[in-house]
Design a protein around this motif. Sequence first.
Motif, PDB file in Angstrom:
ATOM      1  N   MET A 168       8.426  -1.141  -2.319  1.00  0.00           N
ATOM      2  CA  MET A 168       7.575  -1.591  -1.226  1.00  0.00           C
ATOM      3  C   MET A 168       8.369  -2.521  -0.315  1.00  0.00           C
ATOM      4  SD  MET A 168       5.131  -4.191  -3.421  1.00  0.00           S
ATOM      5  CE  MET A 168       5.027  -3.048  -4.799  1.00  0.00           C
ATOM      6  N   TYR A 169       7.697  -3.083   0.688  1.00  0.00           N
ATOM      7  CA  TYR A 169       8.344  -4.004   1.617  1.00  0.00           C
ATOM      8  C   TYR A 169       9.163  -5.064   0.886  1.00  0.00           C
ATOM      9  CZ  TYR A 169       8.876  -8.142   4.519  1.00  0.00           C
ATOM     10  OH  TYR A 169       9.406  -9.236   5.154  1.00  0.00           O
ATOM     11  N   ASN A 170      10.323  -5.349   1.433  1.00  0.00           N
ATOM     12  CA  ASN A 170      11.264  -6.357   0.948  1.00  0.00           C
ATOM     13  C   ASN A 170      11.939  -5.957  -0.357  1.00  0.00           C
ATOM     14  OD1 ASN A 170      12.417  -8.570   2.137  1.00  0.00           O
ATOM     15  ND2 ASN A 170      11.059 -10.078   1.183  1.00  0.00           N
ATOM     16  N   GLY A 171      11.815  -4.686  -0.734  1.00  0.00           N
ATOM     17  CA  GLY A 171      12.559  -4.186  -1.887  1.00  0.00           C
ATOM     18  C   GLY A 171      11.911  -4.409  -3.230  1.00  0.00           C
ATOM     19  N   PHE A 172      10.654  -4.863  -3.252  1.00  0.00           N
ATOM     20  CA  PHE A 172       9.974  -5.061  -4.527  1.00  0.00           C
ATOM     21  C   PHE A 172       9.715  -3.705  -5.181  1.00  0.00           C
ATOM     22  CE2 PHE A 172       8.274  -8.822  -2.055  1.00  0.00           C
ATOM     23  CZ  PHE A 172       9.129  -9.749  -2.650  1.00  0.00           C
ATOM     24  N   LYS A 231      -2.597  -3.784 -13.906  1.00  0.00           N
ATOM     25  CA  LYS A 231      -2.490  -5.130 -13.339  1.00  0.00           C
ATOM     26  C   LYS A 231      -2.699  -5.173 -11.830  1.00  0.00           C
ATOM     27  CE  LYS A 231       0.691  -6.873 -16.895  1.00  0.00           C
ATOM     28  NZ  LYS A 231       2.019  -7.475 -17.158  1.00  0.00           N
ATOM     29  N   GLY A 232      -2.708  -4.021 -11.170  1.00  0.00           N
ATOM     30  CA  GLY A 232      -2.848  -3.993  -9.727  1.00  0.00           C
ATOM     31  C   GLY A 232      -1.528  -4.295  -9.035  1.00  0.00           C
ATOM     32  N   LEU A 233      -1.621  -4.804  -7.821  1.00  0.00           N
ATOM     33  CA  LEU A 233      -0.448  -5.082  -6.987  1.00  0.00           C
ATOM     34  C   LEU A 233      -0.091  -6.564  -7.111  1.00  0.00           C
ATOM     35  CD1 LEU A 233       1.408  -3.669  -4.897  1.00  0.00           C
ATOM     36  CD2 LEU A 233      -0.259  -4.292  -3.149  1.00  0.00           C
ATOM     37  N   THR A 234       1.032  -6.857  -7.772  1.00  0.00           N
ATOM     38  CA  THR A 234       1.390  -8.255  -8.008  1.00  0.00           C
ATOM     39  C   THR A 234       2.355  -8.811  -6.968  1.00  0.00           C
ATOM     40  OG1 THR A 234       3.197  -7.627  -9.514  1.00  0.00           O
ATOM     41  CG2 THR A 234       1.018  -7.980 -10.486  1.00  0.00           C
ATOM     42  N   ARG A 235       2.860  -7.965  -6.073  1.00  0.00           N
ATOM     43  CA  ARG A 235       3.654  -8.382  -4.910  1.00  0.00           C
ATOM     44  C   ARG A 235       3.146  -7.595  -3.709  1.00  0.00           C
ATOM     45  NH1 ARG A 235       7.607 -12.591  -4.378  1.00  0.00           N
ATOM     46  NH2 ARG A 235       8.814 -12.733  -6.280  1.00  0.00           N
ATOM     47  N   GLY A 236       3.152  -8.215  -2.547  1.00  0.00           N
ATOM     48  CA  GLY A 236       2.745  -7.509  -1.338  1.00  0.00           C
ATOM     49  C   GLY A 236       1.276  -7.163  -1.296  1.00  0.00           C
ATOM     50  N   GLY A 242       7.403  -4.255   7.338  1.00  0.00           N
ATOM     51  CA  GLY A 242       6.551  -5.290   6.774  1.00  0.00           C
ATOM     52  C   GLY A 242       5.443  -5.666   7.744  1.00  0.00           C
ATOM     53  N   MET A 243       4.914  -4.668   8.439  1.00  0.00           N
ATOM     54  CA  MET A 243       3.908  -4.886   9.478  1.00  0.00           C
ATOM     55  C   MET A 243       2.546  -4.427   8.958  1.00  0.00           C
ATOM     56  SD  MET A 243       3.857  -3.233  13.309  1.00  0.00           S
ATOM     57  CE  MET A 243       5.486  -3.918  13.688  1.00  0.00           C
ATOM     58  N   PRO A 244       1.611  -5.333   8.701  1.00  0.00           N
ATOM     59  CA  PRO A 244       0.296  -4.919   8.207  1.00  0.00           C
ATOM     60  C   PRO A 244      -0.457  -4.124   9.255  1.00  0.00           C
ATOM     61  CG  PRO A 244       0.313  -7.257   8.690  1.00  0.00           C
ATOM     62  CD  PRO A 244       1.719  -6.791   8.847  1.00  0.00           C
ATOM     63  N   HIS A 266       0.823  -1.221   0.000  1.00  0.00           N
ATOM     64  CA  HIS A 266       0.000   0.000   0.000  1.00  0.00           C
ATOM     65  C   HIS A 266       0.854   1.266   0.000  1.00  0.00           C
ATOM     66  CE1 HIS A 266      -3.122   2.833   0.890  1.00  0.00           C
ATOM     67  NE2 HIS A 266      -2.875   2.922   2.170  1.00  0.00           N
ATOM     68  N   HIS A 267       2.093   1.186   0.526  1.00  0.00           N
ATOM     69  CA  HIS A 267       2.976   2.361   0.549  1.00  0.00           C
ATOM     70  C   HIS A 267       4.371   1.994   0.049  1.00  0.00           C
ATOM     71  CE1 HIS A 267       0.830   5.819   2.091  1.00  0.00           C
ATOM     72  NE2 HIS A 267       0.144   4.989   2.854  1.00  0.00           N
ATOM     73  N   LEU A 268       5.114   3.025  -0.316  1.00  0.00           N
ATOM     74  CA  LEU A 268       6.436   2.852  -0.925  1.00  0.00           C
ATOM     75  C   LEU A 268       7.449   3.786  -0.281  1.00  0.00           C
ATOM     76  CD1 LEU A 268       5.236   3.139  -4.642  1.00  0.00           C
ATOM     77  CD2 LEU A 268       5.531   1.004  -3.368  1.00  0.00           C
ATOM     78  N   PHE A 269       8.712   3.363  -0.291  1.00  0.00           N
ATOM     79  CA  PHE A 269       9.842   4.226   0.019  1.00  0.00           C
ATOM     80  C   PHE A 269      10.730   4.267  -1.217  1.00  0.00           C
ATOM     81  CE2 PHE A 269       9.921   3.422   4.920  1.00  0.00           C
ATOM     82  CZ  PHE A 269       8.902   4.358   5.075  1.00  0.00           C
ATOM     83  N   ASP A 270      10.874   5.443  -1.783  1.00  0.00           N
ATOM     84  CA  ASP A 270      11.723   5.620  -2.962  1.00  0.00           C
ATOM     85  C   ASP A 270      11.372   4.618  -4.062  1.00  0.00           C
ATOM     86  OD1 ASP A 270      13.702   6.876  -4.468  1.00  0.00           O
ATOM     87  OD2 ASP A 270      15.300   5.571  -3.711  1.00  0.00           O
TER      88      ASP A 270
END
Length: 339
Positions: free
Chosen positions: A142-146, A156-161, A292-294, A135-139
């Motif tokens: 997303m979580y785990n560097g995807f 296509k929507g969100l295919t990871r996370g 990576g905390m929902p 749902h959010h990004l840094f630079d």
Amino acid sequence: MTPLSKTILALLMMGAATVAIAADHSVTQATMDQWKKSQSNWGRWGPDDEKGTLNLITPAVRKKAAALVKQGIAVSMEREIVPVLLPPDGDAPPTRAPVQQKMLSGPPKRPSGSTDQLNIAAHGYNLTHFDALGHHLFDGKMYNGFAASEHLLMDKGLTRGSIAAVADGVFTRGVLVDMPLLKGVPYLEPGTPIYAEDLEAWEKFSGVRIEPGDAVFIRTGRWEREADKGPWDIAKSAAGLDASVIPWLKKRDIALLGSESALSVVPFPETTKIDNPDDYLPVHNFALVALGMPLIDNADLGPLSKEAARLKRYSFLFTAAPIRVKTGTGVPVNPIATF
């Protein structure tokens, strides 16, 4: 300032460098940028992981949580949904309501039953919803560097996370942190920050220590204040966790966080000097992307507060089963506490 708050000084390692957390709760952009490396969970559960801190909910944690059910009393933490009814025929009027309902069939055309169609916006500041890690990004990541350029696409929507990573649901110990009760007020005023020492004071008050794998719910009394004084722009002014709490959250290995708004205090206190747009909700965004905390936003914790106080129990079995939208960034959810 209490003796405890005066002694809060954490040294966080980032390679050979150290970062000091000031006792006055000051957090700068440089602090946040360093925490994105020193406090990150990226790679902790492997390079392909999409579950994040839900990995902390082990079979042993689930079995221990199941044993918490003593009275068999269940309490919903979802804010009741009142949809906007659209006309069954013709064009719908423009509306930004989080849930729109259109009746497709029913009496008199179909006396034996009814069908409808719901249009739901999964995010915002009113609907109780479960945030997926993407749902959010840094630079742009997303979580785990995807990379968003590969896995977050408009066609296509969100295919990871995505929310599909929570397909098995969440079943763990829940802990209520009732800040108004602790402070002896009906609700916290918007803009009130909650610090790590407040969370620890609650632990002492309630007799419940927050442990790895817990789902923790922070009550501010948002809905009680709205009932008392009327609605206000919660996106611009809300009680919530101060940015200085971030290392504490990582240290405690919380599996999931819930709140009555979007978790972070807004506007920033004077001690917070952050200017990166990625960090506009410091704790909320950091939890999703770095830890990576929902999250569960806009919960209604008033009924839970009353039942917990009546039973004098502030831990419970927590369950939630978000629907499996394969590429969804989040979905409405009905979180349940069972005592």
